[in-house]
Write a protein that holds these residues in place. Structure first.
Motif, short mmCIF file in Angstrom:
data_model
loop_
_atom_site.label_atom_id
_atom_site.label_comp_id
_atom_site.label_asym_id
_atom_site.label_seq_id
_atom_site.Cartn_x
_atom_site.Cartn_y
_atom_site.Cartn_z
N TYR A 140 0.84 -1.21 0.02
CA TYR A 140 -0.08 0.00 -0.07
C TYR A 140 1.11 1.22 0.09
O TYR A 140 0.74 2.23 -0.83
N GLU A 141 1.90 1.31 0.92
CA GLU A 141 2.81 2.42 1.04
C GLU A 141 3.56 2.65 -0.53
O GLU A 141 3.82 3.73 -0.80
N LEU A 142 3.82 1.47 -1.15
CA LEU A 142 4.36 1.72 -2.39
C LEU A 142 3.49 2.61 -3.56
O LEU A 142 3.77 3.17 -4.34
N TRP A 143 2.27 1.98 -3.54
CA TRP A 143 1.20 2.40 -4.21
C TRP A 143 0.88 4.07 -3.77
O TRP A 143 0.81 4.78 -4.69
N LEU A 144 0.85 4.33 -2.64
CA LEU A 144 0.81 5.85 -2.00
C LEU A 144 1.69 6.66 -2.81
O LEU A 144 1.83 7.72 -3.08
N ALA A 145 3.33 6.20 -2.43
CA ALA A 145 4.13 6.96 -2.84
C ALA A 145 4.28 7.27 -4.47
O ALA A 145 4.48 8.15 -4.66
N LYS A 146 3.70 6.15 -5.29
CA LYS A 146 3.64 6.38 -6.80
C LYS A 146 2.62 7.45 -6.75
O LYS A 146 2.69 8.36 -7.72
N ASP A 147 1.33 7.36 -6.23
CA ASP A 147 0.20 8.13 -6.64
C ASP A 147 0.50 9.64 -6.26
O ASP A 147 -0.05 10.53 -6.72
N LEU A 148 1.61 9.82 -5.23
CA LEU A 148 1.91 11.04 -4.64
C LEU A 148 2.95 11.73 -5.48
O LEU A 148 3.57 13.05 -5.27
N SER A 185 8.83 6.64 -8.94
CA SER A 185 8.50 6.59 -10.34
C SER A 185 7.71 5.29 -10.84
O SER A 185 7.70 4.48 -9.93
N VAL A 186 6.99 5.15 -11.82
CA VAL A 186 6.08 3.96 -12.08
C VAL A 186 7.19 2.76 -12.30
O VAL A 186 6.60 1.69 -11.66
N ALA A 187 8.11 2.93 -13.13
CA ALA A 187 8.84 1.92 -13.09
C ALA A 187 9.48 1.34 -11.83
O ALA A 187 9.44 0.08 -11.58
N SER A 188 10.06 2.28 -10.76
CA SER A 188 10.31 1.73 -9.51
C SER A 188 9.14 0.98 -8.61
O SER A 188 9.50 0.24 -8.11
#
Length: 85
Positions: free
Chosen positions: A44-52, A56-59
């Motif tokens: 979830y935290e990875l999704w949030l970091a991407k959304d914010l 990067s999408v690739a990371s």
């Protein structure tokens, strides 16, 4: 956010290690379930970091794939322990 992601990631290993010290497969499986919850938190935290825009999408894709793999391994381990008991 970085601190929380690190805490959740470390918690996976901590719970696996603590579960190893238990005397029954059921106790060990319970700690693996807790580790699985931490892996879900990481996801979830990875999704949030991407959304914010912090990741990067690739990371995100690379790290999320690894988090999913950890959850799959934990699930297989839990299932094996429960069938063994």
């Amino acid at each position: 956010m970085t601190r929380q992601l690190r805490r959740a990631s470390a918690s996976i290993g901590y719970n696996i290690a603590e579960g190893c010290g238990r005397h029954t497969d059921a106790d060990f499986a319970r700690f693996l379930q807790i580790a699985m919850g931490s892996a879900s938190e990481v996801e979830y935290e990875l999704w949030l970091a991407k959304d914010l825009g912090y990741l990067s999408v690739a990371s995100h894709d690379r790290l999320a794939e690894q988090a999913i793999e950890v959850r799959k391994m934990l699930r297989a381990f839990i299932d094996r322990l429960r069938h063994r008991s």
